[in-house]
Design a protein around this motif. Structure first.
Motif, PDB file in Angstrom:
ATOM      1  N   LEU A 229      78.461  14.580 -14.972  1.00 32.85           N
ATOM      2  CA  LEU A 229      79.190  13.771 -13.999  1.00 32.85           C
ATOM      3  C   LEU A 229      78.278  13.214 -12.915  1.00 32.85           C
ATOM      4  O   LEU A 229      78.527  12.123 -12.386  1.00 32.85           O
ATOM      5  CB  LEU A 229      80.307  14.601 -13.363  1.00 32.85           C
ATOM      6  N   SER A 230      77.224  13.950 -12.578  1.00 31.26           N
ATOM      7  CA  SER A 230      76.330  13.488 -11.517  1.00 31.26           C
ATOM      8  C   SER A 230      75.478  12.306 -11.952  1.00 31.26           C
ATOM      9  O   SER A 230      74.897  11.612 -11.113  1.00 31.26           O
ATOM     10  CB  SER A 230      75.423  14.637 -11.061  1.00 31.26           C
ATOM     11  N   ALA A 231      75.399  12.072 -13.262  1.00 27.16           N
ATOM     12  CA  ALA A 231      74.629  10.929 -13.758  1.00 27.16           C
ATOM     13  C   ALA A 231      75.358   9.617 -13.520  1.00 27.16           C
ATOM     14  O   ALA A 231      74.748   8.545 -13.563  1.00 27.16           O
ATOM     15  CB  ALA A 231      74.350  11.109 -15.250  1.00 27.16           C
ATOM     16  N   ALA A 232      76.661   9.690 -13.264  1.00 26.31           N
ATOM     17  CA  ALA A 232      77.454   8.483 -13.029  1.00 26.31           C
ATOM     18  C   ALA A 232      77.455   8.137 -11.546  1.00 26.31           C
ATOM     19  O   ALA A 232      77.208   8.978 -10.684  1.00 26.31           O
ATOM     20  CB  ALA A 232      78.882   8.690 -13.524  1.00 26.31           C
ATOM     21  N   ASP A 233      77.745   6.878 -11.264  1.00 27.79           N
ATOM     22  CA  ASP A 233      77.725   6.397  -9.886  1.00 27.79           C
ATOM     23  C   ASP A 233      79.102   6.542  -9.249  1.00 27.79           C
ATOM     24  O   ASP A 233      79.708   5.578  -8.790  1.00 27.79           O
ATOM     25  CB  ASP A 233      77.278   4.931  -9.865  1.00 27.79           C
ATOM     26  N   GLU A 234      79.618   7.758  -9.235  1.00 27.34           N
ATOM     27  CA  GLU A 234      80.914   8.024  -8.617  1.00 27.34           C
ATOM     28  C   GLU A 234      80.996   9.506  -8.278  1.00 27.34           C
ATOM     29  O   GLU A 234      80.359  10.343  -8.928  1.00 27.34           O
ATOM     30  CB  GLU A 234      82.060   7.639  -9.560  1.00 27.34           C
ATOM     31  N   PRO A 235      81.741   9.867  -7.247  1.00 23.43           N
ATOM     32  CA  PRO A 235      81.883  11.286  -6.911  1.00 23.43           C
ATOM     33  C   PRO A 235      82.732  12.001  -7.950  1.00 23.43           C
ATOM     34  O   PRO A 235      83.478  11.375  -8.706  1.00 23.43           O
ATOM     35  CB  PRO A 235      82.578  11.257  -5.549  1.00 23.43           C
TER      36      PRO A 235
END
Length: 651
Positions: A229-235
């Motif tokens: 999830l941290s690889a995406a540009d969203e919390p």
């Protein structure tokens, strides 16, 4: 609302309109990607809420959220207050965050989980404490956070009711999940909980046996999901619900060998393993450089069991009881730079506060739920003031009624079971465990009245009723799990007036049609006939041209582990008198169908309703017993029957 002469025509038109609207707005060939939807939602949120656009892109303003729930961890089960426990990671979490000393949950797993996700008192969702799950139209934490642009993932135990695949975390709003629906699934076909080589599943796989220790497997998955999830540009929001230290106590050998081979020793080892696992997660956040951008919330779902040691010292009570020891649990929040480290909060806070508070932190619009929880973010940041409010607990089974009330000052707790009442002054350590009811009769009376009003405000299911003809025939939808009989308490009330239609007299017809669960009809001779989950009850002939108040009430006790012990009680009343009853053991288990309509006054086959007039149908999420001691006044059959015929049909 304008009515139509044919219920079937109305139903067909309604469904056609919904289908056309769906195809027009979201044709399958142009479905937008989930990430794009979230970015648009975030932009709209910023514009409509007056936030600067930069706030939507800043992780420092909108943190990742990691919610960690322990299972059956008592008030006294941390090294912070009891040096027999080795919990250095939770001690460090508290030292760098905020620790709450008066945090309250419900008394058992399932109810706390339902309330935590919705901000609603679980009894008002029918969890007292049993229920099959949460209806899909109820707002939940993942749904709220998803609207704010968050990715959402559930890991570990679910147990939001006796959940089936149709009531999984996906239906509650999570994008993905990994774990188990209830602890009874961990042992596979054995239907018995285990930490060793558990049976686990994900949102797109069936349960399968996984080698390893449950606590380790859940932690490993959490690290993997954080990376993903941290690889995406969203919390992101990760809902990490551990099974530890819930029994059976089976710590991994590397922890068990540190302690005596006793129940107490195994408990200490299980808690230490839980603490180390949480430490692994926090270390992983730090290694990825996102620890300061992550709000961590840690809490336990209810008090400890007191099976091997005094888990909830200095308070009496344990899991399953509405005493302080059963509902007062540890809670810690950590967000560097936003929350002052090492601070204690001694004010009353509730697990119900988490949904509105996390919604505020994320920038999400307020939930549409009529919630009991409060947004306490500003108070936690600034050290107060905290909202004063009365807290309620309730447990109702077929033959027992228990409840508790903590007054708005956080001083007095009323505990009642089957009409026997006790009062505790919980602010004073000397009286926290002693009944002081004789010294404060005015407080007793006031809290009893507050409970009665609270129960009455939440036991009726807020369904959507659409009238389809002048006789009062209706379509009912919304809150499908609560308006479904067959699991815990369910009641239905309606006024029915048989009308003579010329030379045809009174025609037989349908009162309620709700397959595959139940059906209420009038036979050719005008007598009531109820079919519910394989049981048939025959009632009297209704009087023509007179409104008869009909109440159907039931209670079903289910068991995943011992289905042969399941029982069901069904009662039918007319004008306050019980006219039929049935006890089923074991009762039929209908397939879970929670996307259906309930028809009042007609069924799927009939083109025309029978010759009746109806008042507006009413659904309730509890069982109306005539013999249960200490039952709420709002559950009185005679009172309800007098009300039914005075309520007009749905408009």
């Amino acid at each position: 609302m304008k009515s139509t002469s044919s219920p079937q025509t109305f139903l067909s038109q309604t469904r056609s309109s919904k289908t056309l609207l769906s195809k027009t707005l979201w044709p399958k060939t142009v479905q937008p990607r989930r990430l794009a939807i979230r970015r648009v939602a975030c932009l709209l949120l910023c514009l409509t809420s007056g936030l600067a656009l930069i706030q939507c892109e800043s992780r420092s303003v909108r943190p990742n959220i990691l919610l960690i729930l322990a299972d059956d961890l008592g008030y006294n089960d941390l090294g912070l207050s009891n040096d027999k426990f080795v919990t250095p990671n939770l001690t460090a979490l508290a030292a760098s965050g905020v620790r709450f000393t008066r945090h309250y949950t419900d008394a058992v797993c399932s109810t706390t989980r339902a309330g935590l996700l919705t901000g609603i008192d679980p009894a008002h969702l029918g969890f007292r404490p049993l229920r099959q799950g949460i209806s899909s139209d109820v707002e939940t934490m993942p749904k709220v956070l998803s609207r704010a642009g968050y990715s959402t993932y559930h890991i570990g135990k679910w147990h939001v009711g006796n959940a089936t695949a149709g009531l999984s975390p996906t239906e509650a709003g999570f994008d993905d999940w990994y774990g188990y629906l209830t602890q009874w699934d961990l042992g596979g076909k054995k239907k018995w909980p285990t930490y060793r080589d558990p049976w686990l599943q994900s949102s797109d796989t069936k349960p399968s046996k996984v080698p390893g220790h449950l606590t380790d497997l859940v932690t490993d998955k959490t690290l993997e999901v954080i990376d993903e999830l941290s690889a995406a540009d969203e919390p992101w929001f990760i809902n990490l619900w551990y099974y530890a230290p819930h029994g059976p106590l089976q710590p991994a050998p590397r922890f068990a060998e540190k302690y005596p081979d006793t129940g107490e020793g195994k408990y200490y080892a299980t808690v230490e393993q839980l603490d180390q696992s949480i430490g692994r997660v926090v270390d992983h956040l730090r290694e990825r450089g996102i620890a300061d951008d992550t709000l961590i919330v840690f809490l336990s779902d209810n008090g400890g069991t007191n099976t091997y040691l005094d888990n909830n010292h200095p308070y009496v009570g344990h899991k399953g009881q509405f005493l302080e020891g059963g509902v007062r649990t540890p809670m810690i929040w950590r967000w560097p730079g936003q929350l002052e480290g090492g601070r204690l909060v001694d004010e009353v806070v509730s697990y119900l506060d988490l949904l509105p508070t996390l919604a505020a932190v994320s920038g999400a619009p307020p939930t549409e739920n009529a919630i009991a929880g409060k947004n306490i973010w500003s108070a936690v940041q600034k050290g107060g003031p905290f909202p004063a409010r009365t807290l309620f607990w309730e447990s109702i089974t077929g033959d027992s009624n228990a409840y508790s009330v903590l007054d708005r000052d956080g001083r007095f707790r009323l505990v009642s079971r089957d009409g026997v009442n006790r009062l505790f002054d919980v602010q004073d350590r000397n009286t926290a465990n002693r009944n002081v009811s004789e010294a404060h009769p005015d407080v007793m009376s006031r809290l009893q009245n507050e409970y009665e009003a609270w129960h009455a405000s939440g036991h009726e299911v807020p369904v959507d009723v659409t009238r389809v003809n002048e006789s009062g025939a209706t379509l009912v939808e919304g809150h499908a799990v609560q308006r479904t009989p067959g699991y815990a308490g369910f009641s239905f009330a309606i006024g029915v007036t048989p009308v003579v239609r010329g030379k045809d007299g009174i025609r037989s017809g349908v009162v309620v049609d709700d397959p595959p669960y139940w059906r209420l009809a009038l036979t050719a001779r005008g007598a009531l006939q109820l079919d519910m989950l394989g049981e048939r009850l025959n009632g009297p002939v209704l009087i023509a041209e007179k409104c008869s108040a009909i109440v159907v009430t039931s209670y079903f006790a289910r068991s995943r582990r011992y289905p042969q012990n399941e029982t069901g009680q069904i009662d039918m009343y007319v004008d306050g008198l019980r006219v039929a009853t049935s006890t089923a053991a074991p009762p039929l288990q209908a397939p879970a169908q929670f996307d259906r309509l309930t028809r009042v006054g007609f069924d799927r086959q009939s083109a025309e309703p029978g010759s009746f007039e109806f008042t507006s149908p009413r659904f309730f999420n509890d069982y109306f017993s005539t013999s249960r001691a200490g039952k709420p006044k709002a559950d009185d059959i005679e009172l309800l029957s007098r009300e039914v015929c005075s309520v007009p049909a749905a408009g």
